[in-house]
Design a protein around this motif. Structure first.
Motif, short mmCIF file in Angstrom:
data_model
loop_
_atom_site.label_atom_id
_atom_site.label_comp_id
_atom_site.label_asym_id
_atom_site.label_seq_id
_atom_site.Cartn_x
_atom_site.Cartn_y
_atom_site.Cartn_z
N LEU A 43 4.59 -18.52 -21.88
CA LEU A 43 5.75 -18.74 -22.57
C LEU A 43 6.55 -19.89 -22.18
CD1 LEU A 43 7.00 -14.88 -22.94
CD2 LEU A 43 5.89 -16.56 -24.78
N LEU A 44 6.69 -20.02 -20.75
CA LEU A 44 7.56 -21.10 -20.19
C LEU A 44 7.07 -22.34 -20.40
CD1 LEU A 44 8.38 -19.27 -16.53
CD2 LEU A 44 10.05 -19.48 -18.48
N VAL A 45 5.57 -22.52 -20.25
CA VAL A 45 4.99 -23.85 -20.51
C VAL A 45 5.17 -24.12 -22.03
CG1 VAL A 45 2.80 -24.96 -20.69
CG2 VAL A 45 3.18 -23.48 -18.64
N LYS A 46 4.69 -23.17 -22.87
CA LYS A 46 5.19 -23.46 -24.29
C LYS A 46 6.51 -23.92 -24.77
CE LYS A 46 4.05 -21.46 -28.95
NZ LYS A 46 3.52 -19.97 -29.45
N ALA A 47 7.49 -23.47 -24.01
CA ALA A 47 8.91 -23.86 -24.14
C ALA A 47 9.04 -25.22 -23.60
CB ALA A 47 9.71 -22.60 -23.48
N GLY A 48 8.15 -25.86 -22.95
CA GLY A 48 8.41 -27.28 -22.43
C GLY A 48 8.79 -27.30 -21.17
N ALA A 49 8.67 -26.16 -20.35
CA ALA A 49 8.93 -26.22 -18.84
C ALA A 49 7.76 -26.62 -17.98
CB ALA A 49 9.44 -24.94 -18.39
N GLU A 50 8.01 -27.32 -16.82
CA GLU A 50 6.93 -27.67 -15.87
C GLU A 50 6.93 -26.50 -14.90
OE1 GLU A 50 5.85 -30.90 -12.45
OE2 GLU A 50 7.58 -31.31 -13.64
N VAL A 51 5.85 -25.82 -14.65
CA VAL A 51 5.82 -24.43 -13.92
C VAL A 51 5.05 -24.70 -12.70
CG1 VAL A 51 5.55 -22.01 -13.81
CG2 VAL A 51 6.11 -23.24 -16.08
N GLN A 52 5.77 -24.24 -11.56
CA GLN A 52 5.06 -24.29 -10.05
C GLN A 52 4.84 -22.97 -9.52
OE1 GLN A 52 3.19 -26.68 -8.04
NE2 GLN A 52 2.72 -24.47 -7.55
N LEU A 84 12.31 -15.02 -21.16
CA LEU A 84 12.45 -16.39 -21.60
C LEU A 84 13.82 -16.51 -22.40
CD1 LEU A 84 11.19 -19.07 -22.32
CD2 LEU A 84 10.03 -17.83 -24.48
N LEU A 85 14.46 -15.31 -23.11
CA LEU A 85 15.50 -15.74 -23.55
C LEU A 85 16.68 -15.86 -22.47
CD1 LEU A 85 15.57 -13.04 -26.26
CD2 LEU A 85 15.61 -15.28 -26.82
N GLU A 86 16.73 -15.22 -21.54
CA GLU A 86 17.52 -15.38 -20.42
C GLU A 86 17.57 -16.61 -19.78
OE1 GLU A 86 19.70 -13.27 -19.23
OE2 GLU A 86 19.35 -11.74 -20.66
N LEU A 87 16.54 -17.37 -19.57
CA LEU A 87 16.40 -18.81 -19.28
C LEU A 87 16.99 -19.70 -20.29
CD1 LEU A 87 14.66 -17.35 -17.12
CD2 LEU A 87 13.05 -19.44 -17.20
N LEU A 88 16.45 -19.36 -21.58
CA LEU A 88 16.94 -20.42 -22.60
C LEU A 88 18.42 -20.44 -22.52
CD1 LEU A 88 14.45 -19.56 -25.56
CD2 LEU A 88 14.50 -21.50 -24.29
N ARG A 89 19.18 -19.18 -22.50
CA ARG A 89 20.47 -18.94 -22.63
C ARG A 89 21.16 -19.65 -21.51
NH1 ARG A 89 19.51 -13.24 -24.15
NH2 ARG A 89 19.98 -13.24 -26.33
N TYR A 90 20.50 -19.58 -20.33
CA TYR A 90 20.96 -20.20 -19.11
C TYR A 90 21.02 -21.77 -19.25
CZ TYR A 90 21.38 -22.27 -14.48
OH TYR A 90 21.80 -22.89 -13.30
#
Length: 402
Positions: free
Chosen positions: A27-36, A173-179
């Protein structure tokens, strides 16, 4: 909204909920984030590093030592790289390490080095989640500025059912998007929130009240503030950890006190949210001395209390928004819609009393939100922080939104 270009450090610890980290990573990658991803040693007992490396498109880190060349994974550099450090799931063991500054692995070293915001999504059995030591650790971490993504309720790995499930990846994911995408859309707006129970005295030591904890009201106050509003709180007696200085805060006890405090500021408010569980009745006469126990029954005469939302609804201006709450045990939707019209609400939130994980005193809830226009939306059993933001999102869709 997206996470395009955001750098997310995802910590995964030893919990059965670690299997959800695969879906969360996608979900994070699909939303455009770079994930480590950084894993604790025990996390690999529940999900393989290869799975998470494939989904994140980056090597998964778990040790200080990078390889046999002697290179090391620089925890300081990692802590400075991220825009946000999310640990999901976080076990009771890792919570304790973070709360007390213990540093025996790469994950905890990165936590202590991180300058970015930190979000923690606990996962454990319900009795562990409610243990005083775990609650104290979570309280301590909140005081550090970390955000706790409250566990959700449902069936647990032990076979028991209750609060302890890691927040679902979609909700995280919603919490991150809101942040990251907060637009401060309520900036410049004055918001009144009534919250908690009221207490109506019988005598100097006894009172009539209800089970309201004030948790939903406080979640709303925080959500409005995070989105830029100037928040005024009129609160009945609650036992919550609150930084009152962040709000215009007024403590009251009785329904009449809450009415007077709310009435005095109502004309200046843009939005009023009546989340308090106000006692409908109060003793007709309050004894000046403690009522003594006797062998005979006591007949208690009650008088009707002021209807705060109803009275202020009569004074509502055309450009004001009023939001109410309903908790029903029968004909729930019909009664909520009737209250919507009767009290001149623009929106009413129907609390569930039939769903496990919803209701008084819990950190989670399940609601259905009705608008005067006829629109409605339902939630799953979610943290009250998630529910609060859902309510704010619905307020923005009200036709009289100013």
């Amino acid at each position: 909204m997206s996470l395009q270009g955001k750098k997310i450090l995802l910590g995964v610890t030893g919990s059965i909920a670690a299997y959800k980290s695969a879906h969360l990573t996608r979900l994070l990658v699909k939303a455009g984030a770079e994930v480590q991803i950084i894993m604790s040693a025990s996390a690999s007992d529940f999900i393989t590093p290869l799975t998470l490396a494939t989904l994140s498109k980056n090597p998964v880190l778990s040790q200080f030592k990078k390889d046999e060349t002697g290179e090391w994974n620089n925890h300081v550099k990692l802590g400075l790289w991220a825009d946000l450090f999310l640990i999901a799931p976080v076990s009771a063991n890792t919570l304790a390490k973070f709360a007390n500054g213990l540093c025996d692995n790469l994950l905890s070293a990165v936590y202590l080095s991180a300058r970015c915001p930190v979000m923690l999504a606990p996962a454990m059995d319900l009795d562990m989640y409610q243990h005083p030591s775990v609650l104290a650790n979570m309280s301590k971490l909140r005081s550090f500025g970390n955000q706790i993504l409250d566990a959700e309720s449902g069936e647990l790995a032990s076979g028991l059912s209750g609060q302890g499930r890691m927040m679902e990846p979609e909700h995280i994911l919603l919490e991150l998007l809101r942040y990251f995408n907060s637009s401060q859309e309520f900036k410049g707006k004055k918001v009144l929130i009534t919250m908690g129970p009221t207490q109506e005295a019988l005598d100097p030591v006894r009172f009539i009240s209800n089970h309201s904890s004030g948790k939903m009201g406080l979640a709303l106050a925080k959500a409005f503030q995070e989105r830029g509003a100037d928040v005024y709180v009129v609160s009945g007696p609650v036992s919550l950890e609150v930084e009152k200085e962040k709000f215009h805060w007024k403590d009251v006890n009785t329904a009449n006190e809450m009415f007077r405090a709310s009435s005095s500021i109502h004309p200046q408010m843009d939005i009023c949210v009546f989340a308090a569980a106000v006692a409908d009745y109060a003793p007709a006469k309050v004894s000046e001395e403690k009522i003594k126990k006797s062998d005979s029954n006591v007949i208690l005469e009650l008088k009707k209390n002021v209807d705060i939302a109803g009275e202020l609804g009569k004074l509502k201006k055309i450009n004001q928004i009023h939001v109410g709450f309903a908790l029903e045990t029968e004909n729930e939707k019909e009664n909520a819609k009737a209250k919507l019209q009767k009290k001149n609400f623009d929106l009413i939130v129907l609390n569930s009393t039939r769903e496990e994980g919803a209701g008084f005193k819990l950190d989670t809830n399940k609601v259905e939100i009705f608008q005067g226009s006829g629109q409605s939306v339902s939630s799953e059993v979610s943290s009250k922080d998630v529910i609060a933001n859902l309510i704010l999102d619905q307020i923005k869709t009200i036709p009289v939104w100013i």
